[in-house]
Design a protein around this motif. Structure first.
Motif, PDB file in Angstrom:
ATOM      1  N   CYS A  35      -6.833   2.553   0.280  1.00 26.24           N
ATOM      2  CA  CYS A  35      -6.082   3.269  -0.760  1.00 26.24           C
ATOM      3  C   CYS A  35      -6.876   4.475  -1.244  1.00 26.24           C
ATOM      4  O   CYS A  35      -6.309   5.529  -1.530  1.00 26.24           O
ATOM      5  N   CYS A  69      -2.742  -1.073  -4.077  1.00 25.45           N
ATOM      6  CA  CYS A  69      -1.875  -1.791  -3.117  1.00 25.45           C
ATOM      7  C   CYS A  69      -1.652  -3.256  -3.503  1.00 25.45           C
ATOM      8  O   CYS A  69      -0.764  -3.911  -2.962  1.00 25.45           O
ATOM      9  N   PHE A  88      -9.486  -8.209  -2.080  1.00 26.38           N
ATOM     10  CA  PHE A  88     -10.629  -7.894  -1.211  1.00 26.38           C
ATOM     11  C   PHE A  88     -11.903  -8.454  -1.840  1.00 26.38           C
ATOM     12  O   PHE A  88     -11.931  -8.745  -3.034  1.00 26.38           O
ATOM     13  N   CYS A 107      -9.234  -0.318  -3.154  1.00 19.14           N
ATOM     14  CA  CYS A 107      -9.762  -0.603  -1.816  1.00 19.14           C
ATOM     15  C   CYS A 107     -10.012   0.696  -1.040  1.00 19.14           C
ATOM     16  O   CYS A 107      -9.486   1.754  -1.393  1.00 19.14           O
ATOM     17  N   CYS A 125      -6.859  -4.899  -5.469  1.00 15.49           N
ATOM     18  CA  CYS A 125      -6.791  -3.434  -5.473  1.00 15.49           C
ATOM     19  C   CYS A 125      -5.712  -2.986  -6.453  1.00 15.49           C
ATOM     20  O   CYS A 125      -4.584  -3.470  -6.400  1.00 15.49           O
TER      21      CYS A 125
HETATM   22 ZN   LIG Z   1      -5.533  -0.903  -1.868  1.00 15.62          ZN
END
Ligand SMILES: [Zn+2]
Ligand SMILES: [Zn+2]
Length: 231
Positions: A45, A25, A29, A42, A22
């Motif tokens: 976020c 952050c 993922f 993500c 991401c």
């Molecule tokens: Zn994120």
């Protein structure tokens, strides 16, 4: 802007997920959507700013018109044109409208939290990847929360699943490409009718006219039931 949160480029949806970090952050993922420049953001976020707007608008809403509440949330620059935060917007706006219509606020905060928590579990892209748009699931989550439904319930179990099915049927009738605004409007329109027919609760609200179409690169124009003919 309806593309990448970082650079604005169009999003690419893939059948097989890819491991992606991401951009906001930094966590990794399995992603099924990222931009043509390779950026991935993500779901958490993506919806972070929107969550505060959803809570604030719903807590101060005075109307029983669920679309008016959802529209106010979606007017915020913190809410992108598309994104999984719309799954939470549907349920939360319906809850605020429902509590105002029935003048019952006892469990409002508790239900708002439940809707947010469950809504966050519905990822982006389920309309295309699961055959079940998250806006419709958001309507089902709203009804399950306010009726305290569980997997063991009898009557409410049926009502909640029938409501989600009704929203999905309306969404499926139109087809894609996806538009989170259109599906929020359809889920709210169908739930408003469902509450009137099955619970005698009247949320009211006028004919829904979309004001977001110019921000949506894939807007279907006249094929959309909420198209503003003045555009
Ligand atoms: Zn994120
Ligand atoms: Zn990008």
């Amino acid at each position: 802007m309806s593309g990448c949160l970082i650079c604005g480029k169009p999003l690419l949806y893939v059948q097989n997920t890819k491991r992606k970090r991401c951009k906001i952050c930094g966590n990794i993922f399995s992603a099924d959507a990222f931009c043509l420049g390779g950026h991935y953001v993500c779901d958490a976020c993506h919806g972070k700013g929107a969550i505060y707007v959803i809570r604030a608008v719903c807590k101060s809403a005075q109307t029983s018109d669920a679309w008016a509440i959802a529209r106010e949330i979606m007017r915020s620059p913190a809410v992108e044109t598309h994104g999984p935060e719309h799954h939470i917007i549907v349920g939360s706006a319906l809850l605020a409208a429902y509590c105002n219509a029935s003048e019952s606020y006892e469990n409002f905060e508790k239900y708002l939290e439940i809707i947010e928590k469950r809504g966050k579990k519905v990822p982006g892209g389920t309309c295309g990847f699961w055959g079940a748009c998250g806006a419709a699931i958001g309507a089902g989550i709203f009804l399950a929360a306010v009726t305290n439904s569980t997997p063991l319930a009898t009557e409410t179990h049926g009502l909640c699943n029938r409501l989600t099915a009704r929203c999905l049927a309306a969404i499926g009738e139109i087809g894609g490409p996806r538009c989170c605004k259109r599906n929020v409007a359809l889920a709210i329109r169908e739930t408003t009718a469902f509450l009137r027919e099955n619970f005698g609760v009247n949320l009211g609200g006028e004919r829904i006219i979309c004001e977001f179409s110019t921000k949506n690169d894939e807007c279907i124009g006249d094929r959309c039931p909420f198209a503003n003919s003045e555009f």
